[in-house]
Design a protein around this motif. Structure first.
Motif, mmCIF file in Angstrom:
data_model
loop_
_atom_site.group_PDB
_atom_site.id
_atom_site.type_symbol
_atom_site.label_atom_id
_atom_site.label_comp_id
_atom_site.label_asym_id
_atom_site.label_seq_id
_atom_site.Cartn_x
_atom_site.Cartn_y
_atom_site.Cartn_z
ATOM 1 N N ILE A 343 15.004 -2.118 34.886
ATOM 2 C CA ILE A 343 14.259 -0.577 34.278
ATOM 3 C C ILE A 343 15.962 0.329 34.882
ATOM 4 C CG2 ILE A 343 12.208 -0.957 34.950
ATOM 5 C CD1 ILE A 343 12.234 0.654 37.644
ATOM 6 N N PHE A 344 16.555 -0.173 35.514
ATOM 7 C CA PHE A 344 17.723 0.452 35.668
ATOM 8 C C PHE A 344 18.549 1.532 35.216
ATOM 9 C CE2 PHE A 344 17.202 -1.910 40.155
ATOM 10 C CZ PHE A 344 16.196 -0.918 40.170
ATOM 11 N N ARG A 345 18.984 1.094 34.022
ATOM 12 C CA ARG A 345 20.068 1.362 33.434
ATOM 13 C C ARG A 345 18.872 2.711 32.411
ATOM 14 N NH1 ARG A 345 23.015 -1.040 26.707
ATOM 15 N NH2 ARG A 345 23.059 0.922 26.866
ATOM 16 N N ARG A 346 18.577 2.202 31.783
ATOM 17 C CA ARG A 346 17.192 3.584 31.474
ATOM 18 C C ARG A 346 17.331 4.615 32.115
ATOM 19 N NH1 ARG A 346 10.942 2.102 31.473
ATOM 20 N NH2 ARG A 346 10.132 3.732 30.851
ATOM 21 N N PHE A 347 17.190 4.433 33.039
ATOM 22 C CA PHE A 347 17.370 5.907 34.048
ATOM 23 C C PHE A 347 18.799 6.576 34.795
ATOM 24 C CE2 PHE A 347 12.723 3.620 34.247
ATOM 25 C CZ PHE A 347 12.196 4.497 33.875
ATOM 26 N N CYS A 348 19.456 6.317 33.973
ATOM 27 C CA CYS A 348 20.734 5.867 34.582
ATOM 28 C C CYS A 348 21.705 7.741 34.761
ATOM 29 C CB CYS A 348 21.631 4.869 34.067
ATOM 30 S SG CYS A 348 23.884 5.612 34.604
ATOM 31 N N ASN A 349 21.713 7.626 33.238
ATOM 32 C CA ASN A 349 22.019 8.920 32.214
ATOM 33 C C ASN A 349 21.118 10.390 32.927
ATOM 34 O OD1 ASN A 349 24.492 8.106 31.095
ATOM 35 N ND2 ASN A 349 23.630 6.186 30.697
ATOM 36 N N TYR A 350 21.734 11.300 32.673
ATOM 37 C CA TYR A 350 20.729 12.495 32.606
ATOM 38 C C TYR A 350 20.536 12.994 34.039
ATOM 39 C CZ TYR A 350 22.885 11.693 28.405
ATOM 40 O OH TYR A 350 23.545 11.437 26.868
ATOM 41 N N GLY A 351 21.231 12.514 34.681
ATOM 42 C CA GLY A 351 20.699 12.825 35.954
ATOM 43 C C GLY A 351 18.954 11.853 36.530
ATOM 44 N N HIS A 352 18.986 10.826 37.923
ATOM 45 C CA HIS A 352 17.841 9.644 38.091
ATOM 46 C C HIS A 352 16.380 10.302 37.612
ATOM 47 C CE1 HIS A 352 20.500 6.110 39.145
ATOM 48 N NE2 HIS A 352 21.767 7.576 38.709
ATOM 49 N N PHE A 353 16.651 11.605 38.423
ATOM 50 C CA PHE A 353 14.971 13.086 38.681
ATOM 51 C C PHE A 353 14.725 13.671 37.163
ATOM 52 C CE2 PHE A 353 17.325 11.666 42.916
ATOM 53 C CZ PHE A 353 17.294 10.929 43.315
ATOM 54 N N THR A 354 15.101 13.240 36.235
ATOM 55 C CA THR A 354 14.265 13.769 35.413
ATOM 56 C C THR A 354 13.800 13.306 34.411
ATOM 57 O OG1 THR A 354 17.032 13.684 33.708
ATOM 58 C CG2 THR A 354 17.169 15.097 35.505
ATOM 59 N N HIS A 355 13.619 11.838 34.515
ATOM 60 C CA HIS A 355 12.284 11.035 33.643
ATOM 61 C C HIS A 355 11.368 11.896 34.120
ATOM 62 C CE1 HIS A 355 16.774 9.897 32.104
ATOM 63 N NE2 HIS A 355 16.824 10.226 32.994
ATOM 64 N N ASP A 356 10.520 11.430 32.658
ATOM 65 C CA ASP A 356 9.062 11.746 33.573
ATOM 66 C C ASP A 356 8.681 10.802 33.755
ATOM 67 O OD1 ASP A 356 9.381 14.365 33.205
ATOM 68 O OD2 ASP A 356 8.672 14.893 30.796
ATOM 69 N N ASP A 357 8.719 9.221 33.043
ATOM 70 C CA ASP A 357 8.030 7.758 32.770
ATOM 71 C C ASP A 357 9.185 7.127 34.354
ATOM 72 O OD1 ASP A 357 10.792 8.029 31.405
ATOM 73 O OD2 ASP A 357 10.499 6.062 30.219
ATOM 74 N N ALA A 358 10.065 7.439 34.782
ATOM 75 C CA ALA A 358 10.740 7.020 35.967
ATOM 76 C C ALA A 358 9.106 6.664 37.212
ATOM 77 C CB ALA A 358 11.744 7.556 36.537
ATOM 78 N N PRO A 359 9.202 5.710 37.662
ATOM 79 C CA PRO A 359 8.269 5.605 38.734
ATOM 80 C C PRO A 359 8.428 5.863 39.743
ATOM 81 C CG PRO A 359 9.085 3.296 37.756
ATOM 82 C CD PRO A 359 10.333 4.993 37.028
ATOM 83 N N TRP A 360 9.510 6.584 40.384
ATOM 84 C CA TRP A 360 9.284 7.934 41.948
ATOM 85 C C TRP A 360 9.501 8.976 40.901
ATOM 86 C CZ3 TRP A 360 13.672 4.301 39.620
ATOM 87 C CH2 TRP A 360 13.948 4.527 39.198
ATOM 88 N N GLU A 361 9.132 9.515 39.828
ATOM 89 C CA GLU A 361 8.663 11.258 38.839
ATOM 90 C C GLU A 361 7.399 10.910 38.504
ATOM 91 O OE1 GLU A 361 11.176 13.058 38.665
ATOM 92 O OE2 GLU A 361 12.157 12.234 40.502
ATOM 93 N N GLN A 362 7.212 9.916 39.426
ATOM 94 C CA GLN A 362 4.971 10.335 39.417
ATOM 95 C C GLN A 362 4.632 10.959 40.312
ATOM 96 O OE1 GLN A 362 4.278 8.701 35.897
ATOM 97 N NE2 GLN A 362 6.545 8.448 36.578
ATOM 98 N N THR A 363 3.087 11.574 39.776
ATOM 99 C CA THR A 363 2.754 12.601 41.633
ATOM 100 C C THR A 363 0.809 11.787 41.034
ATOM 101 O OG1 THR A 363 1.981 14.003 39.522
ATOM 102 C CG2 THR A 363 4.437 14.267 41.025
ATOM 103 N N ASP A 364 1.288 10.655 41.488
ATOM 104 C CA ASP A 364 -0.093 9.297 42.128
ATOM 105 C C ASP A 364 -0.630 9.835 43.127
ATOM 106 O OD1 ASP A 364 2.230 8.386 42.572
ATOM 107 O OD2 ASP A 364 1.657 6.866 41.265
ATOM 108 N N MET A 365 0.256 10.647 44.546
ATOM 109 C CA MET A 365 -0.309 10.297 45.827
ATOM 110 C C MET A 365 -0.151 11.437 46.415
ATOM 111 S SD MET A 365 0.126 6.891 46.335
ATOM 112 C CE MET A 365 -0.043 7.212 47.723
#
Length: 383
Positions: A343-365
């Motif tokens: 999954i890594f290339r998908r989230f490599c550009n425009y900041g690793h923390f700006t992608h709503d669908d990235a696993p680490w961007e979820q607010t499920d906890m």
């Protein structure tokens, strides 16, 4: 952060030479994980005029066709993918490191490292506004290039946004810088007008420039040569672009080119995941999570939560809740965030923390965290 100040962040397009090297490295990681979810990858890429070198340590059941991965990635970024001499120099992970990582029942950290995660309630993405705006500029710049909305654009480009704060909140945009590679026959005045209309104004719609905002589009003038022809690219040279724009701490390591056992990557993602859930739960308006690891050891040697005085609970209670709720071992972080998937290339550009669908961007906890904080606070008060 000071109550009254100007904060600045930058971004680059996926055609920027450093960022393209990051993308190639992550494409190699993905290709390895596609064939072997347990692959160990540490891939570095350097490129300059006419040559791309990929080097590092890769241990996998089967190696992918790395030259083909490189050429395809370069081509998809907007450059000719077959005009480069490609050299690949890889060997297996050091047996000493492999032995330390795989010595126990739990996977140990692939190296020592200090990582940080940050979040704030400043934007819906829980990131500082300058970071979001800078990435939005480069993302839209690429969009209008690919669709041909602005003719004459080429893949390389970068942005920078300065936001003026008053009483700790964004007040106005002080300055915008946008630089983009273009074809030799492009009319610069026309290009600047088009970029203002189709890139700058849409990107800054939430906080439009005012009459005093300094807007600089291609301030150096001509920008015909770009990418590897103009500048040497290197993996891991855009760390602030990847994370928080220099507005929050960054650990010592880069993110791209590494599998999930490398805590530079997995720990940084988990720390961001924790910080964002703390802020999304309303447990703090701003939060920095710090983790530290020792090579070969599964458990972190440090866990720290700093709510910068904005916490609904004390920092000590937040830290105790984090330890209870999250599995901070490499295995735990890989499992929680799915870091054994390609999954890594998908989230490599425009900041690793700006992608709503990235696993680490979820607010499920958020609910679990708040319950843990209440339980810990009750335990502290009883003692």
């Amino acid at each position: 952060m000071k109550d009254n100040c100007i904060l600045t962040a930058e971004s680059v397009t996926e055609g920027h030479p450093d960022k393209l090297c990051d993308t190639i490295a992550d494409a190699v990681v993905d290709a390895c994980l596609t064939q072997d979810a347990a692959a160990r990858v540490a891939c570095e890429v350097m490129a300059t005029a006419g040559k791309i070198i990929a080097a590092g340590e890769i241990t996998a059941a089967r190696l992918p066709d790395i030259p083909a991965v490189i050429c395809r990635t370069v081509r998809e970024a907007g450059y000719g993918g077959s005009d480069y001499e490609v050299e690949v120099i890889t060997h297996e992970q050091s047996p000493d490191i492999a032995g330390a990582v795989n010595s126990g029942t739990e996977t140990g950290a692939g190296d020592q490292g200090i990582v940080y995660g940050y979040a704030s309630d400043e934007t819906p993405a829980c990131l500082p506004l300058p970071v979001m705006l800078a990435h939005r500029l480069t993302k839209i710049l690429t969009h209008v290039r690919v669709l041909g909305i602005v003719p004459g654009l080429c893949p390389d480009g970068k942005s920078q946004v300065s936001v003026e704060y008053e009483r700790g909140r964004p007040k106005r945009i002080a300055a915008v810088v946008l630089s983009c590679q273009h074809k030799a026959d492009a009319d610069l005045d026309e290009l600047r007008r088009d970029l203002m209309q189709y890139v700058v104004r849409p990107a800054l719609r939430e906080l439009p420039p005012d009459e005093h905002t300094e807007i600089l589009i291609n301030p150096s003038g001509r920008f015909v040569e770009g990418g590897f022809e103009a500048d040497t690219g290197l993996t891991g040279r855009k760390l602030m672009v990847d994370t928080y724009g220099g507005l929050a701490p960054h650990g010592g390591g880069a993110l791209s080119g590494k599998d999930g056992t490398k805590v530079d990557r997995s720990g940084a993602y988990m720390a961001r995941y924790i910080a964002k859930n703390i802020v999304a739960a309303g447990l703090a308006a701003r939060c920095t999570v710090s983790l530290a690891y020792a090579i070969g050891k599964a458990q972190p040697v440090m866990v720290e939560v700093d709510a910068h005085g904005t916490g609904k609970f004390s920092d000590a209670v937040l830290e105790q809740a984090v330890r209870v709720v999250f599995n901070l071992t490499p295995d735990g972080m890989i499992g929680t965030l799915g870091l054994d998937r390609p999954i890594f290339r998908r989230f490599c550009n425009y900041g690793h923390f700006t992608h709503d669908d990235a696993p680490w961007e979820q607010t499920d906890m958020t609910e679990v965290l708040e319950c843990a904080c209440r339980a810990k606070e009750a335990g502290v008060s009883q003692r």
